[in-house]
Structures are given as structure tokens and as C-alpha cells.
Design an enzyme around this catalytic site. Structure first.
Site, PDB file in Angstrom:
ATOM      1  CG  ASN A   1      -2.489 -11.225  -3.297  1.00 49.08           C
ATOM      2  OD1 ASN A   1      -2.539 -10.432  -3.953  1.00 49.08           O
ATOM      3  ND2 ASN A   1      -1.607 -11.052  -2.251  1.00 49.08           N
TER       4      ASN A   1
ATOM      5  CG  ASP B   1      -1.946  -1.345   1.163  1.00 48.78           C
ATOM      6  OD1 ASP B   1      -2.329  -1.538   0.210  1.00 48.78           O
ATOM      7  OD2 ASP B   1      -2.002  -1.835   2.229  1.00 48.78           O
TER       8      ASP B   1
ATOM      9  CE  LYS C   1      -2.304   8.148   1.717  1.00 49.07           C
ATOM     10  NZ  LYS C   1      -2.387   7.094   1.850  1.00 49.07           N
TER      11      LYS C   1
ATOM     12  CD  GLN D   1       0.615  -8.878  -3.459  1.00 46.81           C
ATOM     13  OE1 GLN D   1       1.870  -9.055  -3.804  1.00 46.81           O
ATOM     14  NE2 GLN D   1      -0.468  -8.250  -2.807  1.00 46.81           N
TER      15      GLN D   1
ATOM     16  NE  ARG E   1      -4.443   0.249   2.724  1.00 46.60           N
ATOM     17  CZ  ARG E   1      -4.346   1.129   1.533  1.00 46.60           C
ATOM     18  NH1 ARG E   1      -3.951   2.726   2.530  1.00 46.60           N
ATOM     19  NH2 ARG E   1      -4.872   1.230   0.430  1.00 46.60           N
TER      20      ARG E   1
ATOM     21  N   GLY F   1     -11.609  -2.669   1.879  1.00 49.83           N
ATOM     22  CA  GLY F   1     -11.635  -1.512   2.125  1.00 49.83           C
ATOM     23  C   GLY F   1     -11.498  -2.034   3.817  1.00 49.83           C
TER      24      GLY F   1
ATOM     25  CB  SER G   1       4.038  11.126  -4.234  1.00 52.75           C
ATOM     26  OG  SER G   1       2.300  11.064  -4.687  1.00 52.75           O
TER      27      SER G   1
ATOM     28  N   GLY H   1       1.120   2.923  -2.342  1.00 54.40           N
ATOM     29  CA  GLY H   1       0.901   3.783  -4.223  1.00 54.40           C
ATOM     30  C   GLY H   1       1.998   3.622  -5.191  1.00 54.40           C
ATOM     31  CE  LYS H   2       3.286  -2.045  -4.115  1.00 54.44           C
ATOM     32  NZ  LYS H   2       2.690  -2.142  -3.253  1.00 54.44           N
ATOM     33  N   GLY H   3       1.151   1.871  -7.225  1.00 52.84           N
ATOM     34  CA  GLY H   3      -0.008   2.357  -8.755  1.00 52.84           C
ATOM     35  C   GLY H   3       0.236   3.777  -9.319  1.00 52.84           C
TER      36      GLY H   3
ATOM     37  N   GLY I   1      -4.211  -3.865  -4.478  1.00 51.56           N
ATOM     38  CA  GLY I   1      -5.005  -3.140  -4.705  1.00 51.56           C
ATOM     39  C   GLY I   1      -4.080  -2.025  -5.216  1.00 51.56           C
ATOM     40  CG  HIS I   2      -1.835  -1.485  -8.192  1.00 53.11           C
ATOM     41  ND1 HIS I   2      -0.533  -2.703  -8.309  1.00 53.11           N
ATOM     42  CD2 HIS I   2      -0.416  -1.944  -6.274  1.00 53.11           C
ATOM     43  CE1 HIS I   2       0.662  -3.162  -7.729  1.00 53.11           C
ATOM     44  NE2 HIS I   2      -0.022  -3.371  -5.968  1.00 53.11           N
TER      45      HIS I   2
END
Ligand code: IMP
Length: 421
Positions: free
Chosen positions: A37, A12, A329, A222, A303, A300, A410, A14-16, A39-40
């Protein structure tokens, strides 16, 4: 050359967004491990997409996207994912290539995942329940079904055999909360749909692309601390998430690996169970979760949040041979008067800067360094030099501790909120 982008924490990171941002520099974006598993999340022109199995280059019209042999594919999820992007990318099928050697997640793999987690009770991994663990288990157990098998005349037979073996295990685990018949209808429809795509011998494809001088970006899923070998075992995923996984997950030789981009958040998060030394179970952790919208893109789930952990980051930079860092972030911490980062651990009373061999059984207390916060909004359009001095000293501290430059910062989910140094 194959450059690599991967997460240095527990996923999570922020690779996408960054893979999408870097895509114009590449001819091919390739996924080499994991499955739905992941979610990008990608945001551009006021639109938001979450990709699970499809590489993040799909929205760029001149980029080919490869789902490599190291990935596990759930045909049902992939069909749903394609439905979400089809309007934006009507030509997606021309640019999406799928390895014949990628393993297939069957409905009973998903059920088995739920049954195993259920049986573990309090010790559950906190799996995404997408069937990832059981599918990789069948792969290494030499009992898996691959994309290529879907085309064979004996596919149904093989499917029945595998399903029956799974049902025995599910029965043994005393799990009955599922409707397999309904799942199977969706599965076979999705298999037929999958078969209409470009299913290829991807190792030949990618090696030819390398020979032809194409630029390739391998996109990890991941995070490094969830790696099956070096993560916080057993609270990990079931694939090699490190740069080393690119070779086996795509079928390329180590000499073809170019630059490794390591991506991390300015703080730390983890979803699911397992050790997290710098976790903040207090108001600050709540603030990070609320401001950073730290809820899983795939499940959802809420985290867990905490301070940056330099011990873990040094470890994952070492394991991956990171050349350039990408920091995500930082804007989430804009309002914080003070910030901390763990610089060492006290493990069973002894100070160390190494991650212990078993983080699960060690008594770990982080040793923190404090920083004054920047306490203002960071502008994303004036360049790095214009940023607040306290923020820049936090970045310098990270660069010095990891002996690696932070090249990209970013400051928001959208493509344009990115500072390149
Ligand atoms: P699995 O990969 O679904 O078996 O889950 C194993 C562990 O990895 C769980 O703690 C999950 O929450 C975590 N995990 C799996 N995929 C991701 C991801 O893409 N981002 C963050 N955590 C993940």
C-alpha cells in the site's frame, strides 16, 4: 541503536526521499509494518523509482535492507518491484533480507479487499486494494500464511485451505469480478522467485546487529494519523504506524530505540476517505494538488489537500516521541500570498487543542492562524539563514508549537534539494 523515521500526517509525507537521504549514515534500513500500500518515491541522478515493500536504502551499495516481520508481502508485487530496480541495483539480492515471519498477501486477500470495500458502498475506507486489511486480519485471526510457510512441504495444502475460506467470504459478499486462475499463475511463479532470496530469522539478525554496534534506520510507511490505534478509525490502515510499532515489527526491545525523526509536509494531504479537518475544497486546494503533484505514487489517486493541522501534528509528535522534525514540500507554497495553519479545533462548539476521541462523529471546525507567504522561490543551495524571513517565521512557529526543532527542510524531490540545519 535503531533510529526511526515515520510520517506524522496521513502518509505521503516524503519518507522515501528522506530515508534515502539519511541512508549513508546507517548500516541497515528496515521496514517494520505496512506493505505494498506504500509508495516511497526516490529521485537521484535524473532517475525516479517508487518502492512499495523494499526499504529505501536499497540504492546505497553498502547498506543492508530488511523487510521485517511486521510487514505484509505480496510476492507478485515484490517481483515486479525488483524488476524495476534490478538494472540500477544488480547486486540487490545480496543486500535484501526478508523475515521468515512476515505475512504473505494471497491473491484472495486482494479480492477480499475489493469485495469488502464494494460491500461498504458509501462508507468504504478508500483502501489501496492491495489486500492489506484482509492479510492483517488473518494474522491477528491466527489464520495467516508466513514467508516461512512457503518453504514447508504442506504449503499448497495450507494455501488451498486459506483460499477456500476466503472464497466463502467473497461469495457471501456477492463479489464475482475477478479471475483467480490467472492471479494464481502469477502468484506461484512469484512465490518460487521469492524463495530464491535471503529469508532469515530477522529478529536474531537485527538484535545481533545492535549488539555489534551497527546503525539501523527503521522506515515507517503510511502515516501516524492512519495508525490502527490512534488514527482516524475506522478510516485507517491495519498496522501500527507509530514508533511503538518498531519493537513488534522488528523484534527489538524499546530500550534500543534511538532518535525518532518525524516527517511532515508544510501543508496537509490525505488519500482515501475519512475525516480531514483542514481540507480545502477550493482553488487553494486545487493549487496545492497541481503544484505539489499530489497524486498517489502507488494508486495514482488524487490526494485531498489542505492547510497544516497543528492539532493533529502535536498529537502525533506526542504519540511518537519525536526528537527532530523534517519539513517537506514548502516550495509548493512559494507563490501563495497568504498561508494558514489550524492551531485549535472547535469540537461541537467547544474550543480544544486535542484531537477528539472520534474525529469521524465529531463536528470539527479548525481555528486558523494566518501567515504572510514568502512569495518567492526558496533557494536550496545557500543554507537556511539565506531563506526568506516569512518562511523562517513559519518554521519558527511550527518549532515553538511542537517544542521540537525542524532539522531538515526539503525543497524538491531530488536528493540535493535538501537543507540540513
Ligand atoms: P489500506 O492500507 O490499503 O487498507 O488503506 C487504508 C487507508 O490508508 C486508505 O485511506 C488509504 O488511502 C490509506 N493509505 C494506505 N497506504 C497509504 C500510503 O502509503 N500513503 C497514504 N495513504 C495510504
Amino acid at each position: 541503536m535503531v533510529d526511526v523515521i515515520l510520517g506524522l500526517q496521513w502518509g505521503d509525507e516524503g519518507k522515501g526521499k528522506i530515508a534515502d537521504y539519511l541512508t549513508p549514515q546507517y548500516d541497515i534500513v528496515a521496514r517494520f509494518q505496512g506493505g505494498p500500500n506504500a509508495g516511497h518515491s526516490l529521485e537521484f541522478e535524473g532517475k525516479k523509482f517508487v518502492l512499495n515493500t523494499i526499504p529505501s536504502g536499497i540504492f546505497h551499495k553498502s547498506t543492508l535492507n530488511l523487510i521485517g516481520n511486521g510487514v505484509v508481502i505480496d510476492p507478485v508485487r515484490l517481483k515486479e518491484e525488483i524488476a524495476r530496480i534490478a538494472a540500477e541495483c544488480p547486486d540487490y539480492a545480496d543486500r535484501l533480507l526478508i523475515s521468515l515471519k512476515a505475512h504473505i498477501i494471497l491473491p484472495t486477500h486482494r479480492i477480499l479487499d475489493a469485495a469488502s470495500e464494494n460491500a461498504k458502498g458509501e462508507n468504504k475506507i478508500g483502501s489501496t486494494l492491495r489486500g492489506i486489511g484482509p492479510t492483517y486480519r488473518d494474522k491477528t485471526g491466527r489464520a495467516g500464511i508466513r514467508v516461512g510457510d512457503l518453504l514447508a512441504t504442506d504449503f499448497k495444502e495450507k494455501y488451498e485451505q486459506t483460499k477456500n475460506a476466503h472464497l466463502k467470504q467473497i461469495h457471501f459478499l456477492e463479489f464475482s469480478d475477478f479471475d483467480l486462475a490467472a492471479e494464481e499463475i502469477k502468484f506461484f511463479e512469484a512465490v518460487d522467485f521469492l524463495k530464491t532470496h535471503k529469508l532469515i530469522n530477522s529478529e536474531y539478525f537485527i538484535n545481533k546487529a545492535i549488539t555489534d554496534g551497527k546503525k539501523i534506520l527503521a522506515e515507517g510507511a503510511q502515516g501516524s494519523m492512519l495508525d490502527i490505534e490512534f488514527g482516524t478509525y475506522p478510516y485507517v490502515t491495519s498496522s501500527v504506524t507509530l514508533a511503538g510499532g518498531v519493537c513488534s515489527g522488528l523484534g527489538i526491545a524499546p530500550k534500543h530505540i534511538g532518535k525518532v525523526y518525524g516527517i511532515f509536509k508544510a501543508y496537509c494531504t490525505r488519500v482515501g476517505s475519512g475525516p480531514f479537518p483542514t481540507e480545502l475544497e477550493n482553488e487553494i486546494g486545487e493549487d496545492l494538488r497541481r503544484i505539489g503533484n499530489e497524486f498517489g505514487a502507488t494508486t495514482g489517486r488524487r490526494r485531498r489537500c489542505g492547510w497544516l493541522d497543528m492539532v493533529a501534528l502535536r498529537y502525533t509528535c506526542m504519540l511518537n516521541g519525536v526528537d527532530e522534525l523534517i519539513m517537506m514540500k514548502s516550495d509548493v507554497m512559494n507563490a501563495m500570498p497568504q498561508i494558514e495553519a489550524a492551531v485549535a479545533y472547535k469540537v461541537d462548539g467547544v474550543e480544544t487543542d486535542e484531537v477528539p476521541a472520534n474525529l469521524c462523529t465529531s463536528d470539527v471546525a479548525p481555528i486558523y492562524k494566518q501567515f504572510d507567504g514568502w512569495a518567492e522561490d526558496l533557494p536550496h543551495d545557500l543554507g537556511y539563514d539565506a531563506l526568506n524571513a516569512n518562511f523562517k517565521s513559519y518554521v519558527s512557529f511550527i518549532e515553538q508549537s511542537l517544542n521540537t526543532p525542524v532539522k531538515v527542510i526539503s525543497l524538491g524531490p531530488e536528493r540535493h534539494k535538501t537543507i540540513m540545519r
